[in-house]
Write a protein that holds these residues in place. Structure first.
Motif, short mmCIF file in Angstrom:
data_model
loop_
_atom_site.label_atom_id
_atom_site.label_comp_id
_atom_site.label_asym_id
_atom_site.label_seq_id
_atom_site.Cartn_x
_atom_site.Cartn_y
_atom_site.Cartn_z
N TRP A 110 33.61 51.59 10.00
CA TRP A 110 32.20 51.29 9.74
C TRP A 110 32.08 50.18 8.69
O TRP A 110 31.27 49.27 8.84
N LEU A 111 32.90 50.24 7.63
CA LEU A 111 32.85 49.20 6.60
C LEU A 111 33.29 47.85 7.16
O LEU A 111 32.71 46.81 6.82
N ARG B 36 30.36 46.50 9.09
CA ARG B 36 29.31 46.04 8.19
C ARG B 36 29.69 44.71 7.52
O ARG B 36 28.87 43.83 7.36
N ALA B 37 30.95 44.57 7.11
CA ALA B 37 31.41 43.32 6.50
C ALA B 37 31.32 42.18 7.50
O ALA B 37 30.89 41.07 7.16
N THR C 223 36.57 38.28 8.73
CA THR C 223 36.10 39.66 8.83
C THR C 223 36.22 40.19 10.25
O THR C 223 36.45 41.38 10.44
N ALA D 246 30.55 45.36 0.87
CA ALA D 246 31.42 45.80 1.96
C ALA D 246 32.86 45.37 1.71
O ALA D 246 33.80 46.13 1.96
N GLU D 247 33.05 44.18 1.19
CA GLU D 247 34.40 43.69 0.88
C GLU D 247 35.05 44.56 -0.20
O GLU D 247 36.22 44.91 -0.10
#
Length: 113
Positions: free
Chosen positions: A17-18, A21-22, A38, A5-6
């Motif tokens: 969305w990313l 998730r991160a 994050t 994700a990073e």
């Protein structure tokens, strides 16, 4: 999952969305500093996203905010407990050294009589 994700966020830093998730992966890992970092990125992505897209992420954002606060609080409590344990250990060591010193002086005094 966190590393993926990073890396994806490096390519698409505004992807909501990313960012979510991160943040979820950082919370799962359980490191308060990483979770806070994050969450900050998730907050920025949420505020820069279109309103319709952002509304879908409000509940996960609020849950992440609460979990990050709880994780940070738990880390602070653990640090305080470790500090108290160290202080207790040093106090016990000091009391033991004092008792041994007193015993040595008392034995020396008795031997001199």
């Amino acid at each position: 999952a966190f590393a993926a994700a990073e890396q994806a966020l490096l390519l698409k830093p505004d992807d909501l969305w990313l960012a979510e998730r991160a943040c979820a992966a950082a919370l799962w890992i359980g490191e308060p500093a990483r979770a806070q970092r994050t969450l900050t990125r998730f907050t920025a992505s949420l505020h820069s996203a279109p309103k319709a897209a952002a509304e879908a992420f409000l509940a996960p954002f609020e849950a992440a905010r609460v979990q990050t606060a709880e994780l940070s609080s738990a880390a602070r409590r653990a640090d305080k407990a470790a500090t108290r344990a160290r202080l207790a250990g040093f106090s016990i060591l000091a009391a033991l050294l004092l008792a041994l010193t007193w015993l040595g002086l008392d034995l020396r005094r008795r031997a001199g009589k």
